[in-house]
Write a protein that holds these residues in place. Structure first.
Motif, PDB file in Angstrom:
ATOM      1  N   TYR A 182    -120.503  60.485 -22.182  1.00 30.38           N
ATOM      2  CA  TYR A 182    -118.892  60.068 -22.499  1.00 30.38           C
ATOM      3  C   TYR A 182    -119.033  58.942 -23.223  1.00 30.38           C
ATOM      4  O   TYR A 182    -119.904  57.961 -23.375  1.00 30.38           O
ATOM      5  CB  TYR A 182    -118.597  59.643 -21.211  1.00 30.38           C
ATOM      6  N   CYS A 183    -118.235  58.763 -23.985  1.00 30.88           N
ATOM      7  CA  CYS A 183    -117.763  57.546 -24.819  1.00 30.88           C
ATOM      8  C   CYS A 183    -116.474  56.578 -24.401  1.00 30.88           C
ATOM      9  O   CYS A 183    -115.778  57.509 -23.555  1.00 30.88           O
ATOM     10  CB  CYS A 183    -117.553  57.961 -26.094  1.00 30.88           C
ATOM     11  N   ALA A 184    -116.306  55.566 -24.677  1.00 33.70           N
ATOM     12  CA  ALA A 184    -115.295  54.785 -24.202  1.00 33.70           C
ATOM     13  C   ALA A 184    -115.161  53.398 -25.068  1.00 33.70           C
ATOM     14  O   ALA A 184    -116.471  52.840 -25.659  1.00 33.70           O
ATOM     15  CB  ALA A 184    -115.415  54.417 -22.771  1.00 33.70           C
ATOM     16  N   PRO A 185    -113.933  52.921 -25.243  1.00 35.08           N
ATOM     17  CA  PRO A 185    -113.793  51.942 -25.765  1.00 35.08           C
ATOM     18  C   PRO A 185    -114.037  50.764 -24.755  1.00 35.08           C
ATOM     19  O   PRO A 185    -114.028  51.025 -23.792  1.00 35.08           O
ATOM     20  CB  PRO A 185    -112.245  51.886 -26.358  1.00 35.08           C
ATOM     21  N   ASP A 186    -114.174  49.483 -25.399  1.00 33.04           N
ATOM     22  CA  ASP A 186    -114.525  48.241 -24.511  1.00 33.04           C
ATOM     23  C   ASP A 186    -113.125  47.700 -24.300  1.00 33.04           C
ATOM     24  O   ASP A 186    -113.035  46.851 -25.025  1.00 33.04           O
ATOM     25  CB  ASP A 186    -115.711  47.489 -24.873  1.00 33.04           C
ATOM     26  N   LEU A 187    -112.623  48.159 -23.202  1.00 33.35           N
ATOM     27  CA  LEU A 187    -111.147  47.615 -23.062  1.00 33.35           C
ATOM     28  C   LEU A 187    -111.365  46.298 -22.293  1.00 33.35           C
ATOM     29  O   LEU A 187    -110.574  45.512 -22.099  1.00 33.35           O
ATOM     30  CB  LEU A 187    -110.436  48.685 -22.206  1.00 33.35           C
ATOM     31  N   ARG A 188    -112.478  46.021 -21.650  1.00 32.67           N
ATOM     32  CA  ARG A 188    -112.621  44.744 -20.917  1.00 32.67           C
ATOM     33  C   ARG A 188    -112.709  43.497 -21.969  1.00 32.67           C
ATOM     34  O   ARG A 188    -111.920  42.712 -21.712  1.00 32.67           O
ATOM     35  CB  ARG A 188    -113.960  44.927 -20.324  1.00 32.67           C
ATOM     36  N   GLN A 189    -113.226  43.750 -23.201  1.00 34.21           N
ATOM     37  CA  GLN A 189    -113.105  42.656 -24.142  1.00 34.21           C
ATOM     38  C   GLN A 189    -112.280  42.581 -24.775  1.00 34.21           C
ATOM     39  O   GLN A 189    -111.802  41.855 -25.436  1.00 34.21           O
ATOM     40  CB  GLN A 189    -114.447  42.615 -24.901  1.00 34.21           C
ATOM     41  N   GLY A 190    -111.544  43.838 -25.254  1.00 39.98           N
ATOM     42  CA  GLY A 190    -110.443  44.221 -26.154  1.00 39.98           C
ATOM     43  C   GLY A 190    -110.902  43.981 -27.590  1.00 39.98           C
ATOM     44  O   GLY A 190    -111.724  44.105 -27.708  1.00 39.98           O
ATOM     45  N   TYR A 191    -110.080  43.433 -28.419  1.00 40.36           N
ATOM     46  CA  TYR A 191    -110.356  43.093 -29.761  1.00 40.36           C
ATOM     47  C   TYR A 191    -111.521  42.274 -30.161  1.00 40.36           C
ATOM     48  O   TYR A 191    -111.786  41.442 -29.467  1.00 40.36           O
ATOM     49  CB  TYR A 191    -109.028  42.554 -30.544  1.00 40.36           C
ATOM     50  N   TYR A 192    -112.317  42.765 -31.088  1.00 44.21           N
ATOM     51  CA  TYR A 192    -113.478  41.787 -31.497  1.00 44.21           C
ATOM     52  C   TYR A 192    -114.719  41.504 -30.645  1.00 44.21           C
ATOM     53  O   TYR A 192    -115.373  40.532 -30.724  1.00 44.21           O
ATOM     54  CB  TYR A 192    -113.047  40.565 -32.387  1.00 44.21           C
ATOM     55  N   GLY A 193    -114.678  42.446 -29.646  1.00 51.20           N
ATOM     56  CA  GLY A 193    -116.130  42.057 -29.021  1.00 51.20           C
ATOM     57  C   GLY A 193    -117.119  42.614 -29.208  1.00 51.20           C
ATOM     58  O   GLY A 193    -117.357  43.418 -30.337  1.00 51.20           O
ATOM     59  N   ASP A 194    -118.357  42.034 -28.580  1.00 53.74           N
ATOM     60  CA  ASP A 194    -119.596  42.728 -29.205  1.00 53.74           C
ATOM     61  C   ASP A 194    -120.295  43.669 -28.323  1.00 53.74           C
ATOM     62  O   ASP A 194    -121.193  44.303 -28.592  1.00 53.74           O
ATOM     63  CB  ASP A 194    -120.773  41.317 -29.198  1.00 53.74           C
ATOM     64  N   GLY A 195    -119.689  44.261 -27.257  1.00 54.45           N
ATOM     65  CA  GLY A 195    -119.863  45.335 -26.254  1.00 54.45           C
ATOM     66  C   GLY A 195    -120.994  44.848 -25.534  1.00 54.45           C
ATOM     67  O   GLY A 195    -121.443  45.709 -24.746  1.00 54.45           O
ATOM     68  N   ILE A 196    -121.333  43.573 -25.282  1.00 51.84           N
ATOM     69  CA  ILE A 196    -122.357  43.114 -24.421  1.00 51.84           C
ATOM     70  C   ILE A 196    -121.702  42.340 -23.184  1.00 51.84           C
ATOM     71  O   ILE A 196    -120.850  41.360 -23.625  1.00 51.84           O
ATOM     72  CB  ILE A 196    -123.475  42.183 -25.095  1.00 51.84           C
ATOM     73  N   PRO A 197    -121.984  42.449 -22.081  1.00 51.19           N
ATOM     74  CA  PRO A 197    -122.832  43.639 -21.548  1.00 51.19           C
ATOM     75  C   PRO A 197    -122.476  45.138 -21.512  1.00 51.19           C
ATOM     76  O   PRO A 197    -121.215  45.225 -21.760  1.00 51.19           O
ATOM     77  CB  PRO A 197    -123.183  43.113 -20.019  1.00 51.19           C
ATOM     78  N   CYS A 198    -123.189  45.903 -21.927  1.00 58.97           N
ATOM     79  CA  CYS A 198    -122.945  47.486 -21.941  1.00 58.97           C
ATOM     80  C   CYS A 198    -122.807  48.035 -20.821  1.00 58.97           C
ATOM     81  O   CYS A 198    -123.908  48.136 -20.156  1.00 58.97           O
ATOM     82  CB  CYS A 198    -123.949  48.070 -22.862  1.00 58.97           C
ATOM     83  N   GLU A 199    -121.802  48.126 -20.144  1.00 56.58           N
ATOM     84  CA  GLU A 199    -121.565  48.476 -18.812  1.00 56.58           C
ATOM     85  C   GLU A 199    -120.378  49.767 -18.794  1.00 56.58           C
ATOM     86  O   GLU A 199    -119.350  49.550 -19.527  1.00 56.58           O
ATOM     87  CB  GLU A 199    -121.239  47.521 -17.915  1.00 56.58           C
ATOM     88  N   PRO A 200    -120.544  50.584 -18.105  1.00 58.68           N
ATOM     89  CA  PRO A 200    -119.618  51.555 -17.724  1.00 58.68           C
ATOM     90  C   PRO A 200    -117.973  50.882 -17.615  1.00 58.68           C
ATOM     91  O   PRO A 200    -117.173  51.539 -17.774  1.00 58.68           O
ATOM     92  CB  PRO A 200    -119.893  52.512 -16.635  1.00 58.68           C
TER      93      PRO A 200
END
Length: 129
Positions: free
Chosen positions: A94-112
């Motif tokens: 599965y792929c997904a956007p990081d909606l937790r961080q929103g804009y300009y996030g670094d994707g870390i931590p990488c979690e479902p």
């Protein structure tokens, strides 16, 4: 958010596969994103994440050196190049956007949980030895 993964299929151990993800999300280029996988009876786990601008990438230890994540903002696509595939890589991806961080996030931590529930149907990868 509409998410569509593709590119899965059957691959022989040691082979390669490229997964592709299309997302209909406003400001695609401003989001960090990730690939996740789930096997029957197991929880969904993170495989790889990429920052909004592609400068930072995270890989789970199991795929380091074998998988490569990339983001094409012009095409609004996320990719996962899978090389030297192992039987343990068999799963639905599965792929997904990081909606937790929103804009300009670094994707870390990488979690479902970063997806905040925004999931597609996934694409299945099977590996034959």
């Amino acid at each position: 958010v509409y998410i569509e993964e593709s590119g899965g299929g059957s691959v022989t151990a040691g082979g390669s596969l490229t997964l592709s993800c299309r997302m209909s999300i406003s400001n695609f280029e401003d989001y960090s994103m990730g690939w996740f996988r789930q096997s029957p009876g197991k929880e969904r786990e993170a495989v790889s994440c990429i920052s909004w601008n592609g400068a930072k990438k995270f890989y789970t230890d199991a795929v380091k050196g074998r998988f490569t994540i990339s983001k094409d903002n012009a095409k609004e696509r996320l990719y996962l190049q899978m090389d030297d595939v192992e039987p343990e890589d068999a799963a639905t991806y599965y792929c997904a956007p990081d909606l937790r961080q929103g804009y300009y996030g670094d994707g870390i931590p990488c979690e479902p949980s970063n997806a905040q529930g925004a999931w597609g149907r996934g694409t299945q990868v099977t590996v034959s030895s």
